[in-house]
Write a protein that holds these residues in place. Structure first.
Motif, short mmCIF file in Angstrom:
data_model
loop_
_atom_site.label_atom_id
_atom_site.label_comp_id
_atom_site.label_asym_id
_atom_site.label_seq_id
_atom_site.Cartn_x
_atom_site.Cartn_y
_atom_site.Cartn_z
N CYS A 29 77.31 97.06 71.30
CA CYS A 29 78.00 98.15 71.95
C CYS A 29 79.37 98.37 71.31
O CYS A 29 79.83 97.54 70.52
N ASN A 30 79.97 99.48 71.66
CA ASN A 30 81.25 99.86 71.06
C ASN A 30 82.43 99.64 71.99
O ASN A 30 83.49 100.21 71.77
N CYS A 31 82.26 98.80 73.03
CA CYS A 31 83.41 98.52 73.90
C CYS A 31 84.49 97.84 73.07
O CYS A 31 84.25 97.36 71.96
N GLN A 115 69.27 98.05 70.09
CA GLN A 115 69.76 99.27 70.73
C GLN A 115 71.28 99.27 70.68
O GLN A 115 71.91 98.22 70.65
N TYR A 116 71.84 100.46 70.67
CA TYR A 116 73.29 100.63 70.69
C TYR A 116 73.69 101.25 72.02
O TYR A 116 72.98 102.10 72.55
N GLN A 117 74.85 100.80 72.55
CA GLN A 117 75.32 101.26 73.85
C GLN A 117 76.76 101.75 73.75
O GLN A 117 77.56 101.16 73.04
N ASP A 118 77.05 102.81 74.49
CA ASP A 118 78.40 103.37 74.52
C ASP A 118 79.20 102.72 75.64
O ASP A 118 79.49 103.32 76.67
N ASN A 123 79.28 104.39 79.38
CA ASN A 123 78.08 105.22 79.37
C ASN A 123 76.97 104.41 78.71
O ASN A 123 76.49 104.74 77.62
N TRP A 124 76.58 103.33 79.37
CA TRP A 124 75.71 102.31 78.80
C TRP A 124 74.33 102.82 78.40
O TRP A 124 73.68 102.23 77.54
N VAL A 127 73.72 106.25 73.33
CA VAL A 127 74.07 105.69 72.02
C VAL A 127 75.40 106.30 71.59
O VAL A 127 75.60 107.51 71.70
N PRO A 128 76.34 105.48 71.11
CA PRO A 128 77.61 106.03 70.64
C PRO A 128 77.40 107.01 69.48
O PRO A 128 76.42 106.91 68.75
N THR A 129 78.34 107.91 69.32
CA THR A 129 78.26 108.88 68.23
C THR A 129 78.25 108.19 66.88
O THR A 129 77.52 108.58 65.99
#
Length: 134
Positions: A29-31, A115-118, A123-124, A127-129
């Motif tokens: 994720c991108n946190c 998987q990717y998470q925002d 906004n789990w 997918v992040p941009t």
């Protein structure tokens, strides 16, 4: 199918074993924390992680909504896992740092679904941009 792996921090003070089903998927994720540490994780149930040594050498950190407690080795600073207790996750769970699994082969990790998470925007389900840096 679950497989038992053995994990440790860099200095080997913290050691554990865990049961992981890599076919169930992994995530990045991108946190703010995961992006800074390039944390690649798998979620496992609360009964699927067993400490072998070094539980007393773990320090805790929380941020944001404080839904997850992040654990770090006091000696070398490596984060082996985070622990949470959320109904949506089925109760107690661990976000396991896959890079600390001593007997996980590069081939097994590369074959695991990802998987990717925002998380940066809570906004789990999205997918992040941008994911190339994760």
């Amino acid at each position: 199918m679950k497989k038992t792996y053995h994990g440790s921090c860099h200095c080997k003070t913290v050691r554990f074993e865990c049961d992981v089903d890599l076919d169930a998927g992994t995530s990045k994720c991108n946190c703010s924390l995961c992006a800074k540490t390039r944390y690649w994780k798998a979620f496992i149930g609360g009964d699927d992680l067993r400490m072998i040594a070094g539980a007393d050498n773990l320090t805790e950190y929380q941020f944001g909504g404080k839904n997850i407690t992040h654990f770090f080795c006091k000696t070398c600073g490596v984060k082996p896992f985070g622990r949470g207790d959320l109904e949506i996750m089925g109760g107690v769970f661990y976000g396991l740092n896959l890079s600390v699994l001593d007997d996980l082969s590069p081939e097994e990790l590369a074959a695991a679904p990802l998987q990717y998470q925002d998380g940066l925007h809570d906004n789990w389900g999205e997918v992040p941009t941008e994911i190339r840096h994760l």
